[in-house]
Design an enzyme around this catalytic site. Structure first.
Site, PDB file in Angstrom:
ATOM      1  N   ARG A   1      -1.512  12.766   9.817  1.00 38.48           N
ATOM      2  CA  ARG A   1      -0.112  13.009  10.464  1.00 38.48           C
ATOM      3  C   ARG A   1       0.156  14.325   9.433  1.00 38.48           C
ATOM      4  NH1 ARG A   1       3.233   8.274  11.543  1.00 38.48           N
ATOM      5  NH2 ARG A   1       2.240   8.417  13.664  1.00 38.48           N
TER       6      ARG A   1
ATOM      7  N   SER B   1       5.901   7.967  12.610  1.00 35.60           N
ATOM      8  CA  SER B   1       5.762   6.482  12.189  1.00 35.60           C
ATOM      9  C   SER B   1       6.722   5.499  12.945  1.00 35.60           C
ATOM     10  CB  SER B   1       6.167   6.450  10.669  1.00 35.60           C
ATOM     11  OG  SER B   1       5.530   7.327   9.769  1.00 35.60           O
TER      12      SER B   1
ATOM     13  N   ASP C   1       3.536  -1.048  11.304  1.00 33.55           N
ATOM     14  CA  ASP C   1       3.127   0.562  10.972  1.00 33.55           C
ATOM     15  C   ASP C   1       2.814   1.236  12.366  1.00 33.55           C
ATOM     16  OD1 ASP C   1       2.457   2.355   8.363  1.00 33.55           O
ATOM     17  OD2 ASP C   1       1.040   2.880  10.246  1.00 33.55           O
TER      18      ASP C   1
ATOM     19  N   ARG D   1       8.543   3.800  11.314  1.00 32.24           N
ATOM     20  CA  ARG D   1       9.200   3.567  10.424  1.00 32.24           C
ATOM     21  C   ARG D   1      10.847   2.811  10.880  1.00 32.24           C
ATOM     22  NH1 ARG D   1       9.011   8.419   7.369  1.00 32.24           N
ATOM     23  NH2 ARG D   1       6.815   7.506   6.950  1.00 32.24           N
TER      24      ARG D   1
ATOM     25  N   ASP E   1       0.906  -1.159   0.044  1.00 27.13           N
ATOM     26  CA  ASP E   1      -0.094  -0.009   0.096  1.00 27.13           C
ATOM     27  C   ASP E   1       1.034   1.280  -0.093  1.00 27.13           C
ATOM     28  OD1 ASP E   1       1.024  -0.211   2.532  1.00 27.13           O
ATOM     29  OD2 ASP E   1      -1.002   0.103   3.666  1.00 27.13           O
ATOM     30  N   HIS E   2       2.111   1.323   0.270  1.00 22.64           N
ATOM     31  CA  HIS E   2       2.888   2.331   0.338  1.00 22.64           C
ATOM     32  C   HIS E   2       3.623   2.911  -0.873  1.00 22.64           C
ATOM     33  CE1 HIS E   2       2.152   2.231   4.780  1.00 22.64           C
ATOM     34  NE2 HIS E   2       3.337   3.156   4.812  1.00 22.64           N
TER      35      HIS E   2
END
Length: 798
Positions: free
Chosen positions: A478, A682, A195, A684, A130-131
């Site tokens: 965000r 995030s 995530d 991340r 999805d990213h």
């Protein structure tokens, strides 16, 4: 790998017309829910044992019930408490947990799991693409172009899923969090996702926690996953929303009260009559954005609307089982539970709210927003409106914004600015198309994007406003600088999709649809009525393109060759990080040169930028070129500037990645000094992996964000907190830092602390006191070089 095996490229997907054709309009049939249904009797038995042996009869919060019922070995986590229930767990104990499910987006945990040598995941797991789908002109063209440009990454993900028996949701299927809500989340389940917005699944009463990929690997390898028992904030909801007010406004209001640090180390647990009025997807919006205040996750008691959503999405057996568990008292807090803090919110008094710019906790009620704009001297212009993303892309959201679009059409109005809409999944896209929402939105000027994250995470090919100050309104979660369109001057204001939609018709920041009017095509004043919509589609959901839906619980195909080309610039096999410690040598970190002192807000976006860099998530060497390159150096205040020093003391200036690579080439490990809430945003994981790859061994902070601190520990970086926050200014670039006392901490001395000996270039020595948050297992990760190294060592010894 033969192209015919890639299920995300069915020839029927691209119809060649202006709209994709639906495969079926049939309501969702019940699925095989055996893997989806939590083992409630087993969980209740575990909880009863924990209460009898360690907690006594004290009332428990809902979050505690779910956590304690998923303990791996209660004795290891709760030893010494005794059955009188007087011992403190919240904020004190590390819990060893066994999550029931894992969800991963794009190339995150997969490369790390591959290093473990296991044939399949120990828990049900899914991969979501999805990213990497960039928004530009519209869903069909954008998706086709993104599949072509990211083919090797999608090939890798699909082959890894097949090899290890993982469900694969290919590009176009939707956003990870919406798909989890529609297919996997269950009341009372504990799950992990790679995530920060994984808590979205809380909308179904699931305790869902965002983590880094190495944490996900714990669950996938049947290794107990460790979490420091969070404090519990109770949020008591009374009253009832009306008019333009939505669940999004509630969490925007909460973010303003708690700030981006207020939820760190805490679960936000909602209770009271106001909870039961909210839709499942409305609760998902609230729990999704709990990540913006740093909360571990959010918890909601099981409600009738959750049961209705489960049944509408083909999970009636899960709803039936949850009904039974709720009657046993498992899916709600005990009466009389004591929260660490209680926040009261009367929903009847809540009004639409707008947060921003540049931080999700700057909260302004809509009635005061026009004055806020005037006070700051901003142009009274909206340059774009965007709705959707994982936060607000449900059927209910789309039905309510469609009611606004239909009112505008009746008045002869079209949007005055670009208006981009993102469905959360193929199921949502197909259902809103069937029910006429897509046509209604496009008729007033909307562009419907692909079912993916898109502009929310910087995947937006925005040609206009480059380098110009401008304001956009989004229903995203965000809004850090440059996050959406790579323009640091774009001010992103967060609002409900209803407010964003109404403002797109005005083109003005100061427009208030609650009180203000527009001029219709007939020249007369026109005022929007409050939006209306349905929580669930009256004709049921339709799945759309069913070739995008994976077979449930696929068997592993171990002979599958994972698709990674040795010459790829997008993917590379991970090499283990080396230990900081020599065999038989000291357990103090080697001397580390300070790379820089980072000033102010430094989110994971600053440490590892998203947008176009996401294409390198599977290639650690290449993505490390962006390390900290939007961080501000406190010595001079410049962005992406670091200093190196010759032996004669001459200062050499370079970019942060350049200087870090120079240190690495010389074999000099390095340290960072950072400010408050370092690593906010995030989950991340690359924000921890990249510094480690470039040679970072130590980060000293005024404070850390929860997920990022854990990610640092997982990758073998020692995070330390300044005991005195003012000592932040005592350490500068070029200083050499040595740990004193770390060896005692690693060896288990209960009262040991870590001090820092700081030697300045001129030879002066200063001492800095710190505190650590390392558990016994986390210290083992550090000693081994990373958590993955430690897992492999354990496997080799058994």
């Amino acid at each position: 790998m033969a192209l015919k095996r890639i299920r995300f490229l069915p020839s029927t997907y691209f119809s060649g017309g202006s709209r994709r054709r639906l495969a079926t309009h049939a309501p969702t049939p019940d699925k095989d829910c055996r893997v989806l249904t939590p083992p409630y009797p087993t969980l209740l038995a575990k909880l009863a044992h924990v209460q009898k042996e360690y907690l006594g009869s004290r009332p428990l919060s809902l979050a505690e019930k779910i956590l304690y019922s998923h303990l791996d070995d209660p004795e290891k986590s709760l030893n010494g408490l005794g059955s009188d229930g007087k011992g403190r767990v919240r904020g004190e104990r590390y819990l060893q947990l066994k999550p029931a499910r894992v969800a991963m987006q794009d190339a995150s945990a997969q490369l790390q799991f591959m290093t473990c040598g296991l044939p399949t995941s120990a828990v049900p797991t899914s991969i979501h693409c999805d990213h990497l789908i960039q928004a530009n002109v519209g869903a069909e063209a954008d998706l086709k172009r993104s599949i072509e440009s990211n083919r090797e990454v999608f090939d890798f993900l699909e082959s890894a899923a097949r090899k290890y028996g993982i469900e694969f949701w290919g590009p176009g299927s939707g956003i990870i969090h919406q798909i989890v809500l529609e297919n996997y989340a269950s009341p009372g389940m504990l799950m992990l996702g790679t995530d920060s917005h994984t808590p979205n699944a809380g909308g179904l009463g699931c305790l869902a926690i965002g983590v880094g990929g190495a944490d996900a690997v714990d669950a996938m390898t049947h290794t107990p996953w460790e979490l420091k028992a969070p404090s519990i904030v109770g949020i008591h909801l009374t009253g009832k929303m009306s008019g333009w007010t939505t669940p999004k406004d509630l969490i925007l209001h909460i973010a303003g009260k708690l700030t981006v640090r207020g939820g760190t180390g805490r679960v936000l647990e909602y209770f009271g009559p106001g909870v039961h009025d909210q839709s499942c997807t409305g609760l998902a919006t609230i729990s999704n954005m709990g990540a913006e205040v740093g909360a571990t996750t959010s918890a909601f008691p099981y409600t009738a609307k959750m049961g209705a959503y489960l049944r509408a999405t083909g999970r009636s057996p899960v709803a039936d089982a949850a009904d039974w568990a709720a009657r046993q008292g498992f899916l709600a807090a005990d009466e009389g539970v004591e929260y660490d803090e209680v926040i009261e919110v009367n929903l009847s008094e809540l009004e639409p709210t707008i947060n921003g710019p540049f931080t999700p906790d700057l909260s302004t009620p809509l009635s005061k927003f026009a004055q806020f704009v005037a006070t700051n001297g901003w142009k009274n212009e909206v340059s774009a409106g965007l709705i959707g993303s994982c936060t607000n892309s449900s059927y209910e959201d789309m039905s309510r914004v469609t009611s606004i679009a239909q009112q505008a059409k009746s008045a002869g109005l079209k949007t005055k600015v670009p208006f981009l809409c993102t469905p959360g999944s193929e199921q949502i896209r197909a259902t809103i198309e069937r029910d006429g929402f897509t046509e209604a939105l496009e008729d007033v000027g909307a562009v419907v994007l692909a079912n993916a994250c898109g502009p929310c995470i910087g995947q937006w090919n925005r040609a206009e406003k480059k380098g110009e100050e401008n304001a956009i309104l989004t229903s995203f979660n965000r809004n850090f600088k440059g996050r959406n369109d790579a323009n640091s001057k774009t001010m992103n204001f967060l609002a409900s999709p209803e407010i964003v939609t109404a403002m797109a018709f005005s083109g003005q920041l100061t427009f208030n649809p609650v009180t203000d009017s527009l001029i219709g095509a007939d020249g007369k004043p026109f005022k929007f009525a409050p939006p209306r919509g349905n929580m669930l589609p009256s004709n049921g959901f339709t799945p759309g393109n069913q070739s995008l839906t994976p077979s449930p619980s696929p068997l592993a195909v171990p002979e599958t060759e994972v698709a990674i080309s040795p010459t790829s610039t997008r993917l590379e096999v991970l090499a283990p990080f080396p230990s900081h410690f020599k065999p038989g040598g000291s357990l103090e970190l080697p001397p580390l040169k300070v790379l820089m002192r980072v000033r102010g807000k430094c989110t994971t976006d600053h440490i590892s930028a998203a947008g176009p860099w996401l294409k390198y998530k599977g290639h650690l060497t290449n993505i490390s070129e962006n390390t900290l390159f939007t961080a501000t150096n406190d010595e001079g205040g410049e962005v992406n500037v670091a200093f190196d020093y010759t032996k004669d003391g001459e200062k050499i200036t370079g970019t942060i990645p350049e200087v870090a690579k120079r240190f690495k080439s010389r074999g000099e490990p390095w340290a960072l000094v950072v400010d408050q809430n370092y690593g906010e945003g995030s989950a991340r994981e690359h924000a921890a992996m990249q510094p480690r790859f470039l040679g970072c061994g130590l980060i000293i902070a005024r404070s850390f964000a929860r997920i990022h601190e854990t990610n640092l520990k997982k990758q073998g970086i020692l995070p330390l907190w300044f005991l005195n926050k003012d000592d932040y200014a005592m350490i500068s670039s070029g200083d050499v830092v040595e740990t004193v006392g770390l060896e005692d901490v690693i060896n288990g001395s209960s009262d040991a602390t870590v001090r820092l000996k700081v030697t300045r270039p001129g030879g002066e020595i200063v001492w800095v006191e710190t505190r650590h948050t390392m558990s016994a297992d986390q210290l083992r990760w550090l000693r081994s070089g990373s958590a993955l190294n430690y897992i492999k060592e354990l496997a080799a010894s058994t």
